[in-house]
Design an enzyme around this catalytic site. Sequence first.
Site, PDB file in Angstrom:
ATOM      1  N   GLY A   1      -7.405   3.039  -3.493  1.00 46.17           N
ATOM      2  CA  GLY A   1      -6.907   1.903  -4.259  1.00 46.17           C
ATOM      3  C   GLY A   1      -5.707   2.209  -5.131  1.00 46.17           C
TER       4      GLY A   1
ATOM      5  N   ARG B   1     -12.287  13.387   7.126  1.00 40.49           N
ATOM      6  CA  ARG B   1     -13.166  14.194   6.272  1.00 40.49           C
ATOM      7  C   ARG B   1     -14.551  13.552   6.254  1.00 40.49           C
ATOM      8  NH1 ARG B   1     -13.208  10.118   2.341  1.00 40.49           N
ATOM      9  NH2 ARG B   1     -11.147   9.281   2.020  1.00 40.49           N
TER      10      ARG B   1
ATOM     11  N   LYS C   1       0.839  -1.199   0.000  1.00 38.86           N
ATOM     12  CA  LYS C   1       0.000   0.000   0.000  1.00 38.86           C
ATOM     13  C   LYS C   1       0.871   1.246   0.000  1.00 38.86           C
ATOM     14  CE  LYS C   1      -3.756   0.022   3.008  1.00 38.86           C
ATOM     15  NZ  LYS C   1      -4.268  -0.271   4.356  1.00 38.86           N
TER      16      LYS C   1
END
Lengths: 498, 165
Positions: free
Chosen positions: A167, A294, A160
């Site tokens: 993604g 957020r 990642k």
Amino acid sequence: MKTINKVLIANRGEIACRIIQTCRNMGIETVTLFTEGEEKLPHRYKSDEALYLGGGPLHDTYLNQDKILQLAEQVGADAIHPGYGFLSENSSFARKVEKSKVLFVGPSPESMELMGDKIASKIKIEEIGAPAVPGYHGKDQSLKKLRQESGKIGYPVLIKASAGGGGKGMRVVNEDSAFAEALESAKREALNAFGNDQVLIEKYIQNPRHIEVQVFGDKLGNVIHLFERECSIQRRHQKIIEECPSPAIDSKIRSKICQTAVDIAKSINYVGAGTVEFMLEESGDFYFLEMNTRLQVEHPVTEMVTGTDLVKWQIQIAENKKLPLTQSELRSRGHAIECRLYAEDPDHEFLPSIGRIEYVGTPQTRDSRLDTGYVDGNSVSINFDPMLAKLVVWGENREEAIAKLKESLAEVPFFGIKTNGNYLSRIIKHPQFIKGETYTHFVETHKNELGPLEPTESEVAVSIAAYLLSGKKSFTGTVNTSSADQSPWDQLIDFRNV
Amino acid sequence: MKQELIINEKEYSFDLIERGENFVEFEISGKKYHFELSKKERHAAYLTSKEGTNRIGVYQAQGEPLTVLQSGNEFKVSPKNSRSSKKKKKAGSMISPMPGKILKLMVVNGQVVKKGEPLLILEAMKMEHTIKASSDGVIEEVFFSEGELVQGQVDLVRLVSKEKK
């Protein structure tokens, strides 16, 4: 205590329209931004005032921090709402706004920095004692070290991007021999998307579910949760169907996971809307994934079951007000499902499509809501995310919500461009989805059953009847084919690399 | 009168019995169907048969197949042998699925490749798409270089497949 009378929305599309709607309900004036080619989009004309950002790459437009702050000051905005994406989790922007007279609708820059850094956030989580996925978050980014750590964790592993999301810069590696190539590709994608190619390695959990908890904090130190959302249905690591409550968890796991999320938010003195994401194993164990500082794309499902307006809450908290409800006053009622309509072709590797939308449609089904940034005649360009709309429905229970979603999907065809609407309806009709057997690799596992279906006898007959009648005046009278002279590829004149 | 239609790339034949302004009657393998156009709205229609009413979505752009939406399922209907019912795919060529940028080239002219081997990576919508060889063969020509912007639906490389040689 400062009252917000005017908000500049530093975003576009459906989320800008969504924020405008709440502001209108609160009697707050709105200012939106638009770029070259966006003149006809609703986020430009639904606000009280719209400012032109010109053309060019994103860092000159929606990511141009100084310009956006300067515009906010010029028009006398009391606050900036960043929406999601763009500058919403950018701490340097939040810091700049903090130093000005304008309020930032969102958490502190410190919270963003901590949670935006996947490595630092994992360390913090471990300090609190919350469960995290086994992995390597170290600074040594050499192929040798990363490969060695992957071996230690045990394949399959997930690469990642440290600065990532959505993604991008993410790869699943099943065996040692495929590691080098996957790493190179992930790093390249990360560098392009985030300007930073640092990666981390994690254990890839089999049959995981994506469960996230909506949290809210105020400046007085109160933190509460608004229950969980399950967002396991994903393609290309991006969520496409989200629901609340999760069909997989009982009240015991629910209270544990929600409390963990609150503990995490409290430990960093979190203010505003946030989402703590977890991976849930079949055993009921869950691991912290990340915290998004957020408002989430999928926030409407939470609003539907709790009867709240989360944008309103955000604005009230920015005004230094107390959270409108306490934990014990919050109730979750019924079941809500959201699906994301994208301009893409699910039958051909989900490739994004572009073109002119001839007809959006309106959901007629009771308790359904369409959040979109497009109207009939708008064009979808390659410059922005291909999400067209979010279709959200509420039902007394999951079964009813699925039935309503099926109906509503047919009512918003987005004719004129290729969409994933058909594919979404195949998913929600799938027996495993109906049973609630939803895992993050659902679309991969059921790939073959989710492909185009053979038409049934009755579907063939109706198609033939429609075709035979389509030549008749009674039928064609209102069909609009004005797009014939404008091919989707005409868009290429405006092509630019962002 | 025997007629043939293509529905989602498959052929179907039927016998047209009668067609009026607001109704149609036809037969598919011995089974008779009668549909009435009960109501037509913008991009939607109600077709009533003795089994009940179907609310369908309909859309057609010029030169394209008729799109019929039935409870979420999409059907593309066109007459047999029409231009729009024919496949546009060209054999032996790798086509850019959409506008984007050539991020990485993995092959050079003259290189021998296996089916499914990655040839190049195209970046579009900030996502990477790997273009793979459609068959075993030899790369005769790569039409673009790394970093170049390409439009959608253009040939990227010319691959001469083994069978042809």
